[in-house]
Write an enzyme that holds these catalytic residues in place. Structure first.
Site, mmCIF file in Angstrom:
data_model
loop_
_atom_site.group_PDB
_atom_site.id
_atom_site.type_symbol
_atom_site.label_atom_id
_atom_site.label_comp_id
_atom_site.label_asym_id
_atom_site.label_seq_id
_atom_site.Cartn_x
_atom_site.Cartn_y
_atom_site.Cartn_z
ATOM 1 N N GLY A 231 0.805 -1.208 0.000
ATOM 2 C CA GLY A 231 0.000 0.000 0.000
ATOM 3 C C GLY A 231 0.842 1.263 0.000
ATOM 4 O O GLY A 231 2.070 1.227 -0.076
ATOM 5 N N HIS A 232 0.162 2.395 0.106
ATOM 6 C CA HIS A 232 0.821 3.706 0.069
ATOM 7 C C HIS A 232 0.305 4.535 1.234
ATOM 8 O O HIS A 232 -0.835 4.364 1.669
ATOM 9 C CB HIS A 232 0.510 4.403 -1.257
ATOM 10 C CG HIS A 232 1.468 5.488 -1.616
ATOM 11 N ND1 HIS A 232 1.425 6.743 -1.053
ATOM 12 C CD2 HIS A 232 2.501 5.499 -2.495
ATOM 13 C CE1 HIS A 232 2.383 7.497 -1.568
ATOM 14 N NE2 HIS A 232 3.060 6.767 -2.441
ATOM 15 N N PHE A 233 1.149 5.436 1.731
ATOM 16 C CA PHE A 233 0.753 6.234 2.892
ATOM 17 C C PHE A 233 -0.003 7.503 2.496
ATOM 18 O O PHE A 233 -0.402 8.281 3.353
ATOM 19 C CB PHE A 233 1.964 6.603 3.757
ATOM 20 C CG PHE A 233 3.072 7.273 3.002
ATOM 21 C CD1 PHE A 233 3.100 8.639 2.830
ATOM 22 C CD2 PHE A 233 4.111 6.522 2.467
ATOM 23 C CE1 PHE A 233 4.117 9.259 2.144
ATOM 24 C CE2 PHE A 233 5.144 7.134 1.771
ATOM 25 C CZ PHE A 233 5.150 8.496 1.600
ATOM 26 N N LYS A 285 -9.197 4.271 3.767
ATOM 27 C CA LYS A 285 -8.360 3.391 2.939
ATOM 28 C C LYS A 285 -8.710 1.920 3.151
ATOM 29 O O LYS A 285 -8.844 1.153 2.192
ATOM 30 C CB LYS A 285 -6.892 3.648 3.259
ATOM 31 C CG LYS A 285 -5.916 2.760 2.511
ATOM 32 C CD LYS A 285 -4.484 3.096 2.908
ATOM 33 C CE LYS A 285 -3.503 2.143 2.263
ATOM 34 N NZ LYS A 285 -2.110 2.442 2.680
#
Length: 404
Positions: A231-233, A285
């Site tokens: 994933g991405h922050f 998210k």
């Protein structure tokens, strides 16, 4: 014509970081002369040499890839005569590469200060674990050490899992890449100053540089991003998802991509206006990932790739290595190339990713057998005749073909 035609490199490297730098320079057209000990050559000649899967013609995949387009001179640098010969080669060369431990080049009398007296235009490059200055200068390092010290492992892996190294040996490869950038920069500077210089590359430094904006964020806030799996922050959905067949990637960066994702998935729960902008998607998210995953699991990957590509949503299959090279884009970009072996057999290897519009020509010669070009190089550079070469071989100063 190739970009580095006319540039001569003396390659004293071993293992991965240094040989990779030499390979990149050779692929771009430099004449790269690999200097090896006469007895057994560079240590990685024997790596995978007898593997039933990863060797061919008595040469392992490691050596044949990293040393393509190079020639081999078997020379004993620890002998007085061998060092004299090497210094003679330096007088005609442009670049000397090594990845010996810090301090070793000076002990061997192949450091920049020594070689500069012989050839003021010489460019030397040392690739070491921690560079040639600082308190860690004498620490031993290989790829995993550089990755661990460089911080990248702290942002690789699942949130509740241990730190993970990159599957690609980015510690070593990063050192090789920055080594090439350094020597090409020094070549450009030499065109102005007329002088060579030394390039000091630390594998650990390279890993810190590759942290990029993550390094800046951490130093600004004291809050490192941590491990987020795939994933991405900042962005969502931005992850690897399982379809009914294989895994795929969706990477939504811009808000303009989101309506197409909603359309493709046909899930009313994702049509909520609070998801239209990035802050709303990031705040939810986990929910978005869960809904996206549930929908993707209902159809084969090929269906979803076709759908998302038609709607111009950033997406991709997750390839294994074999599939990556079989992709039509890789073929169109000439990223699978035929490289011969000394015995005439053909291997397939990764191609050269640097595509130049004018001075670009793919050329792939085999990784050399030990000392295969000793006679030719020493005759050309130093004018040594057959009798002189035979005497040097009898003394053990040079090797003249496989086996020394």
């Amino acid at each position: 014509m190739r970009a580095l035609d006319g540039v001569t490199v003396l390659d004293l490297t071993h293992m991965l970081s240094g040989p990779y730098a030499g390979q990149l320079l050779a692929d771009l057209g430099a004449r790269v002369v690999k200097i090896e000990p006469p007895e057994r050559g560079e240590a990685t000649r024997r790596l995978l040499q007898t593997s039933p899967d990863y060797s061919k013609g008595g040469m392992g995949a490691y050596f044949m890839t990293l040393n393509r387009n190079k020639s081999s001179v078997a020379l004993d640098l620890k002998s007085e005569r061998g060092l004299e010969i090497f210094h003679g080669l330096v007088a005609k060369a442009d670049i000397v590469l090594n990845n010996f431990a810090a301090g070793v080049p000076a002990r061997l009398k192949i450091d920049h200060a020594t070689l500069f007296k012989i050839n003021p235009r010489i460019i030397t490059c040392s690739i070491t674990g921690f560079g040639e200055t600082g308190p860690g200068v004498h620490r031993t390092a290989f790829d995993l050490v550089a990755q661990g010290m460089g911080g990248g492992m702290a942002v690789t892996g699942e949130p509740d899992g241990p730190p993970l190294r990159s599957g690609i040996p980015i510690g070593d490869l990063g050192g090789g890449l920055f080594g090439v950038i350094g020597v090409l920069s020094a070549l450009q500077a030499r065109s102005t100053t007329g002088r060579g210089q030394h390039v000091d590359i630390s594998m650990a430094d390279c890993q810190l540089s590759l942290l990029g904006y993550m390094g800046t964020m951490t130093m600004m806030s004291g809050k490192p991003p941590g491990r987020l799996g795939n994933g991405h922050f900042v962005h969502a959905p931005y992850n690897v998802y399982a379809t009914a067949t294989e895994h795929m990637i969706i990477a939504v960066i811009f808000d303009t991509h989101w309506p197409a994702v909603v359309e493709a998935l046909g899930d009313p729960a994702l049509a909520d206006p609070k998801f239209d902008a990035q802050p709303g998607r990031l705040a939810h998210k986990a929910f978005i990932d869960e809904r996206v995953q549930a929908r993707l699991a209902t159809r084969p990957r090929a269906h979803w790739l076709e759908t998302f590509e038609r709607l111009r949503v950033p997406c991709a299959p997750v390839h294994d290595i074999e599939a990556a090279f079989a992709d039509p884009q890789a073929a169109a970009r000439n990223m699978v190339v035929d490289v011969p072996l000394p015995n005439g057999e053909i291997t397939q290897q990764p191609g050269n990713p640097v595509k130049l519009s004018d001075t670009y020509e793919d050329h792939y010669a085999p990784a050399p057998e030990l000392g295969a070009q000793t006679d030719a190089v020493l005759a050309e550079f130093l004018g040594l005749d057959e009798a002189a070469l035979a005497d040097l071989a009898a003394e053990g100063v040079v090797g003249r073909g496989e086996g020394g």
